[in-house]
Design an enzyme around this catalytic site. Sequence first.
Site, PDB file in Angstrom:
ATOM      1  N   GLU A   1      14.253 -31.892   0.492  1.00 18.01           N
ATOM      2  CA  GLU A   1      14.887 -32.591  -0.617  1.00 18.01           C
ATOM      3  C   GLU A   1      15.708 -33.766  -0.120  1.00 18.01           C
ATOM      4  O   GLU A   1      16.619 -34.226  -0.777  1.00 18.01           O
ATOM      5  CB  GLU A   1      15.794 -31.626  -1.403  1.00 18.01           C
ATOM      6  CG  GLU A   1      15.060 -30.709  -2.345  1.00 18.01           C
ATOM      7  CD  GLU A   1      15.959 -30.165  -3.445  1.00 18.01           C
ATOM      8  OE1 GLU A   1      16.786 -30.919  -3.989  1.00 18.01           O
ATOM      9  OE2 GLU A   1      15.842 -28.973  -3.753  1.00 18.01           O
TER      10      GLU A   1
ATOM     11  N   GLU B   1       0.823  -1.207   0.000  1.00 20.85           N
ATOM     12  CA  GLU B   1       0.000   0.000   0.000  1.00 20.85           C
ATOM     13  C   GLU B   1       0.864   1.267   0.000  1.00 20.85           C
ATOM     14  O   GLU B   1       0.505   2.275  -0.609  1.00 20.85           O
ATOM     15  CB  GLU B   1      -0.933   0.000   1.215  1.00 20.85           C
ATOM     16  CG  GLU B   1      -1.966  -1.118   1.205  1.00 20.85           C
ATOM     17  CD  GLU B   1      -1.467  -2.378   1.878  1.00 20.85           C
ATOM     18  OE1 GLU B   1      -2.307  -3.191   2.304  1.00 20.85           O
ATOM     19  OE2 GLU B   1      -0.225  -2.581   1.993  1.00 20.85           O
TER      20      GLU B   1
ATOM     21  N   GLY C   1      16.795 -37.592   1.380  1.00 21.82           N
ATOM     22  CA  GLY C   1      16.708 -38.932   0.814  1.00 21.82           C
ATOM     23  C   GLY C   1      15.502 -39.689   1.323  1.00 21.82           C
ATOM     24  O   GLY C   1      14.635 -39.151   2.020  1.00 21.82           O
TER      25      GLY C   1
END
Length: 369
Positions: free
Chosen positions: A291, A51, A293
């Site tokens: 991410e 704004e 394993g």
Amino acid sequence: MDQTYMRRALELAKRGLGHVNPNPMVGAVAVRDGKIIGEGYHKQYGGPHAEVNLAQAAGSLQGATVYVTLEPCAHHGKTPPCADLLVRHNIARAVIGCLDPNPLVAGQGVQRLREAGIAVECGVLEDECRALNRVFFHYITHGTPYVVWKTAMTLDGKIATCTGESKWITGESARQEVQTLRHWLQGILVGVNTVLADDPQLTCRLEHGVNPVRIIADSRLRIPLSAKVLQNQPENQTILATTAQSPPDKRKALEALGAKVLVCQSKQGQVDLTDLMRQLGQAKIDSLLLEGGSQLSDAAFREGIVHRAVVYIAPKVVGGDKAKTPVGGLGIAHLPDAVCFCGMQAEPVGEDWRLTADVRRGAACLPEL
């Protein structure tokens, strides 16, 4: 026309992707006599809100209709209340995409506008506005990171061949999209086995991209001091999530390199991910890209910390009983215990396909935004 201008505000809001965490992405458009007279968006954390930038661009907002994707704030934070700013500028009407769940706002911005005699309409493109800030809505409500589980696999569900080869399962387009995920989400979480096997940098390779905070789950601090994730600090922060089982001398050595060590509660000898989420939330990390394993993914689903999945599927089959799949561990014994998803969408990405879905919470398909 309200939806048209709100869509423009949404487009503007997306420009703040990766730069405003843990604040929300917000866009604003001012219209007078059927013409756009100003546009603004929240550009960076700690900077002026949408704004404020809108008012600077428009010059005068008197008599205008202002479209904003999220309810204007009504409290003093790093910047003054935006609701008061709109009142001072004598706008005629405010169209708001969705209300702000922050207890410091939560309808007070709308109330302040209405008390000033400004016409207010809420809920225009509400679903789109909420989806844009799914991270913010979760974090401000729960105080823990919003977790996106990402994996890439073949048509037969393998993340590597039987010899462990995984570069590259997916094509360049899919791999580029992952860099955008790293730019958007504030942290990236992997297990120490990923570091030992691949020695990744876990950085964002987009031009002008924001590097995520690198978080390694390592219950006994097996990470070598030469690991790439320990380089370029403190510019690129690394957090080692460990347990009381880890050697104190190794903790000191890692801290000497610039890493931060979080000692978490232990669960079956591993880092308690629920406790880790609590500590990361306290550190103002609002979102994570998981991410890790297959073992870390299994633990994440079992502990219920995953909120959304992004899965890339390559049109390849590699086979192999010993070839790894995205989620390891012992697996479930009964299908009713499976982790279920809802709202699934599938889109082509180059030669691959991307599936996105939200973890189903409870009996109804109600993703946590």
